[in-house]
Design a protein around this motif. Structure first.
Motif, PDB file in Angstrom:
ATOM      1  N   LYS A 258      30.077  25.490  42.771  1.00 58.25           N
ATOM      2  CA  LYS A 258      31.354  24.893  43.159  1.00 58.25           C
ATOM      3  C   LYS A 258      32.423  25.986  43.260  1.00 58.25           C
ATOM      4  N   PRO A 259      32.499  26.689  44.380  1.00 59.00           N
ATOM      5  CA  PRO A 259      33.400  27.850  44.510  1.00 59.00           C
ATOM      6  C   PRO A 259      34.862  27.549  44.194  1.00 59.00           C
ATOM      7  N   ASP A 260      35.366  26.393  44.607  1.00 63.75           N
ATOM      8  CA  ASP A 260      36.779  26.083  44.363  1.00 63.75           C
ATOM      9  C   ASP A 260      37.056  25.901  42.877  1.00 63.75           C
ATOM     10  N   ASP A 261      36.169  25.165  42.201  1.00 63.64           N
ATOM     11  CA  ASP A 261      36.318  24.989  40.754  1.00 63.64           C
ATOM     12  C   ASP A 261      36.152  26.317  40.035  1.00 63.64           C
ATOM     13  N   TRP A 262      35.240  27.143  40.530  1.00 70.14           N
ATOM     14  CA  TRP A 262      35.006  28.453  39.921  1.00 70.14           C
ATOM     15  C   TRP A 262      36.288  29.290  39.934  1.00 70.14           C
ATOM     16  N   LYS A 263      36.990  29.322  41.068  1.00 68.35           N
ATOM     17  CA  LYS A 263      38.220  30.107  41.172  1.00 68.35           C
ATOM     18  C   LYS A 263      39.283  29.601  40.201  1.00 68.35           C
ATOM     19  N   LYS A 264      39.377  28.285  40.058  1.00 66.38           N
ATOM     20  CA  LYS A 264      40.364  27.719  39.140  1.00 66.38           C
ATOM     21  C   LYS A 264      40.051  28.094  37.695  1.00 66.38           C
ATOM     22  N   GLU A 265      38.780  28.005  37.325  1.00 71.20           N
ATOM     23  CA  GLU A 265      38.380  28.334  35.954  1.00 71.20           C
ATOM     24  C   GLU A 265      38.602  29.814  35.659  1.00 71.20           C
ATOM     25  N   ILE A 266      38.288  30.675  36.618  1.00 73.10           N
ATOM     26  CA  ILE A 266      38.510  32.110  36.450  1.00 73.10           C
ATOM     27  C   ILE A 266      39.975  32.386  36.116  1.00 73.10           C
ATOM     28  N   GLN A 267      40.876  31.700  36.797  1.00 74.41           N
ATOM     29  CA  GLN A 267      42.300  31.898  36.555  1.00 74.41           C
ATOM     30  C   GLN A 267      42.691  31.429  35.159  1.00 74.41           C
ATOM     31  N   VAL A 268      42.155  30.293  34.730  1.00 74.64           N
ATOM     32  CA  VAL A 268      42.454  29.777  33.388  1.00 74.64           C
ATOM     33  C   VAL A 268      41.947  30.740  32.326  1.00 74.64           C
ATOM     34  N   TRP A 269      40.710  31.201  32.463  1.00 70.89           N
ATOM     35  CA  TRP A 269      40.150  32.131  31.475  1.00 70.89           C
ATOM     36  C   TRP A 269      40.985  33.403  31.398  1.00 70.89           C
ATOM     37  N   SER A 270      41.480  33.864  32.547  1.00 71.01           N
ATOM     38  CA  SER A 270      42.292  35.085  32.570  1.00 71.01           C
ATOM     39  C   SER A 270      43.600  34.898  31.811  1.00 71.01           C
ATOM     40  N   GLU A 271      44.179  33.721  31.920  1.00 73.68           N
ATOM     41  CA  GLU A 271      45.435  33.448  31.226  1.00 73.68           C
ATOM     42  C   GLU A 271      45.235  33.312  29.721  1.00 73.68           C
ATOM     43  N   LEU A 272      44.067  32.853  29.315  1.00 68.65           N
ATOM     44  CA  LEU A 272      43.817  32.618  27.895  1.00 68.65           C
ATOM     45  C   LEU A 272      43.167  33.802  27.189  1.00 68.65           C
ATOM     46  N   HIS A 273      42.695  34.790  27.938  1.00 69.24           N
ATOM     47  CA  HIS A 273      41.985  35.933  27.339  1.00 69.24           C
ATOM     48  C   HIS A 273      42.375  37.191  28.095  1.00 69.24           C
ATOM     49  N   SER A 274      43.207  38.020  27.485  1.00 69.30           N
ATOM     50  CA  SER A 274      43.782  39.166  28.187  1.00 69.30           C
ATOM     51  C   SER A 274      42.732  40.179  28.611  1.00 69.30           C
ATOM     52  N   VAL A 275      41.691  40.379  27.806  1.00 69.78           N
ATOM     53  CA  VAL A 275      40.667  41.363  28.164  1.00 69.78           C
ATOM     54  C   VAL A 275      39.872  40.883  29.377  1.00 69.78           C
ATOM     55  N   PHE A 276      39.533  39.592  29.406  1.00 69.60           N
ATOM     56  CA  PHE A 276      38.834  39.054  30.573  1.00 69.60           C
ATOM     57  C   PHE A 276      39.693  39.219  31.817  1.00 69.60           C
ATOM     58  N   GLY A 277      40.972  38.897  31.699  1.00 61.02           N
ATOM     59  CA  GLY A 277      41.852  38.979  32.850  1.00 61.02           C
ATOM     60  C   GLY A 277      42.016  40.383  33.382  1.00 61.02           C
ATOM     61  N   SER A 278      42.033  41.376  32.496  1.00 61.87           N
ATOM     62  CA  SER A 278      42.283  42.749  32.931  1.00 61.87           C
ATOM     63  C   SER A 278      41.014  43.516  33.275  1.00 61.87           C
ATOM     64  N   ARG A 279      39.861  43.141  32.680  1.00 61.65           N
ATOM     65  CA  ARG A 279      38.655  43.949  32.848  1.00 61.65           C
ATOM     66  C   ARG A 279      37.498  43.249  33.553  1.00 61.65           C
ATOM     67  N   TRP A 280      37.367  41.945  33.405  1.00 62.07           N
ATOM     68  CA  TRP A 280      36.149  41.284  33.872  1.00 62.07           C
ATOM     69  C   TRP A 280      36.384  40.241  34.965  1.00 62.07           C
ATOM     70  N   LYS A 281      37.615  39.872  35.183  1.00 60.43           N
ATOM     71  CA  LYS A 281      37.930  38.778  36.106  1.00 60.43           C
ATOM     72  C   LYS A 281      37.294  38.965  37.479  1.00 60.43           C
ATOM     73  N   ASP A 282      37.340  40.179  38.002  1.00 62.73           N
ATOM     74  CA  ASP A 282      36.887  40.431  39.364  1.00 62.73           C
ATOM     75  C   ASP A 282      35.469  40.998  39.431  1.00 62.73           C
ATOM     76  N   SER A 283      34.756  40.988  38.306  1.00 61.83           N
ATOM     77  CA  SER A 283      33.435  41.621  38.278  1.00 61.83           C
ATOM     78  C   SER A 283      32.300  40.641  38.516  1.00 61.83           C
ATOM     79  N   LEU A 284      32.613  39.355  38.692  1.00 65.83           N
ATOM     80  CA  LEU A 284      31.576  38.345  38.875  1.00 65.83           C
ATOM     81  C   LEU A 284      31.588  37.793  40.287  1.00 65.83           C
ATOM     82  N   SER A 285      30.413  37.484  40.772  1.00 65.28           N
ATOM     83  CA  SER A 285      30.275  36.813  42.057  1.00 65.28           C
ATOM     84  C   SER A 285      29.331  35.640  41.881  1.00 65.28           C
ATOM     85  N   THR A 286      29.694  34.504  42.429  1.00 62.09           N
ATOM     86  CA  THR A 286      28.827  33.325  42.293  1.00 62.09           C
ATOM     87  C   THR A 286      27.540  33.479  43.086  1.00 62.09           C
ATOM     88  N   GLU A 287      27.469  34.511  43.922  1.00 60.22           N
ATOM     89  CA  GLU A 287      26.241  34.742  44.673  1.00 60.22           C
ATOM     90  C   GLU A 287      25.260  35.620  43.923  1.00 60.22           C
TER      91      GLU A 287
END
Length: 460
Positions: A258-287
């Motif tokens: 579910k790509p749209d839900d995935w993008k929303k969750e990624i944003q929430v996790w980034s707001e709640l966890h500073s390390v995820f937001g700064s280091r890991w947010k862009d390192s995952l691909s659903t493919e």
């Protein structure tokens, strides 16, 4: 610019704890601490720590905006050697990975299916990395038809030798493949033998129904992984085992579709966890395809498992917390946020709203399913039910799981106990974001995590 950042950080810390910075001695005034016996925050207290131990908790002066302190959280199953992207964790990544747990308030984690972590513990000391306190289970046992993993991370069959340098937890992987697996006779005998030697057998079911029922029928005291719909549970069994659901592993598999839900969750996790937001947010691909244990979990619809979690109230009375960090998409700390948010959303009662139907015409839902009364539809979670649910989640993150893995603070903030706690600006029971994010983390009286200031000089 660097000097400005350091100056701001020092001023920011001194505003609420003048002696906290990198010290095992600290004083905090007019804070509210979590009282495990009451499963709630107590009144205002002045806290003093000397050499990493809490030496006094005295009545404090009420203030308008106090800090809230929660005991250090505990995670009963992580894999440090897996990087959550389907590969192995490199040495250069380890400091960030370890800080990820601190950034979510975890003081203790239990390593499962890793090589011996003693070398890592030595490296933490040598390199002066900030890290949670590590404990490690025995090597997981696989049924003999499945070869042991590379590097002897697992053992084949139930005849393994116990490693005295590891803790007393003995994971046994029960996944059934083509009707192959441990027999109930083998499982029962191994459970009895392990318990007689002072060890605790833990069944990892991989959400397989047959494995679940085998574990229950042979009286395993602890069971990990989601429970499938239709699992045969008796009342005695419901009361007699502890359960770590690890719902997030299957949830991430579902979310990848579910790509749209995935993008929303990624944003929430980034707001709640500073390390995820700064280091890991862009390192995952659903493919991308993960290579972890999660591929072996039964891939039924996630809704089946969430339904069981919601309805099995008796089984939920003995929950343990295990994030499964290291599985695909589940990073240190962020994995816990995913799991906690799932628990909260599944257990909260829905807010209800009335539906006004046009007079003389059947509504859309009525035309499909017949009339219903009263005319109510669920929306988002009812805020009135959230505090009680969060109390139970906090008790599981702290008292229950910390006792389970043998944490030195026992999941409490108490006089004579080790000073492991997270600091929160607002009451986690009432704020919209819930238990996360944390403001700072104290481990053994030392400040080991606080969000870094931005270039503009404001706290993230």
């Amino acid at each position: 610019m660097k000097n400005r950042r350091l100056l701001f950080l020092s001023l920011f810390l001194s505003a609420f704890a003048p002696t906290i910075l990198l010290s095992q001695n600290l004083k905090m005034k007019s804070v509210r601490i979590w009282e495990s016996e009451k499963a709630n925050f107590g009144g205002f207290v002045d806290l003093e720590v000397v050499q990493g131990k809490i030496i006094s908790l005295k009545e404090g002066t009420p203030i308008v905006q106090p800090k809230y302190l929660l005991p250090g959280f505990c995670d009963a199953s992580v894999t440090l050697g897996s990087n959550a992207r389907g590969g192995k964790t490199g040495r250069e990544e380890l400091p960030t990975y370890l800080s990820g747990y601190l950034a979510a308030g975890f003081s203790h984690i239990e390593s499962v299916a890793d090589p011996n972590v003693s070398n890592l513990q030595n490296e933490i000391i040598k390199s002066k990395w900030f890290a949670p306190i590590l404990t490690q289970s025995q090597k997981p046992a696989l049924y003999s038809e499945l070869p042991a993993g590379e590097g002897s991370v697992y053992t084949s069959g139930l005849g393994q030798a116990i490693d005295p340098k590891r803790n007393r937890h003995l994971p046994i992987f029960l996944k059934e493949v083509e009707n192959r697996g441990f027999s109930q006779t083998e499982l029962y005998a191994k459970r009895r033998e392990a318990e007689e030697k002072g060890y605790l057998p833990i069944a990892y079911t991989f959400s397989d129904k047959t494995s679940w029922e085998d574990a229950l029928d042979t009286s395993f005291p602890v069971i990990f992984h989601p429970m499938p719909e239709g699992t045969n549970l008796y009342r005695a069994q419901k009361r007699d085992f502890r359960w770590a659901p690890m719902l997030s592993i299957l949830y991430l598999q579902n979310l990848k579709q579910k790509p749209d839900d995935w993008k929303k969750e990624i944003q929430v996790w980034s707001e709640l966890h500073s390390v995820f937001g700064s280091r890991w947010k862009d390192s995952l691909s659903t493919e991308s395809e993960g290579e972890g244990e999660e591929e072996n979990l039964t891939s039924n619809s996630f809704s089946e498992y969430q339904s069981t979690f919601q309805t099995e109230a008796e089984a939920r009375k003995n929950l343990l917390f295990a994030s499964g960090a290291g599985h695909w998409g589940l990073f240190p700390g962020q994995a816990a946020i995913v799991e906690v948010r799932l628990w909260e959303s599944l257990l909260a009662k829905p807010k209800e709203r009335k539906v006004d139907l046009p007079s003389g015409k059947p509504g859309f839902w009525t035309s499909l399913f017949g009339s219903f009364s009263p005319s109510l539809l669920s929306t988002n979670a009812d805020p009135e039910t959230l505090p009680q649910i969060r109390r139970e989640i906090i008790q599981t993150l702290t008292l229950r799981t910390c006792t389970f893995i043998g944490a030195d603070h026992e999941g409490r903030i108490r006089v004579g106990g080790t000073a492991h706690f997270s600091i929160h600006n607002e009451n986690p029971l009432k704020r919209a974001s819930g238990i996360f994010p944390i403001e700072s983390m104290v481990l053994g009286g030392k400040l080991v995590y606080t969000p870094k200031p931005t270039k503009e000089g404001t706290a993230k």
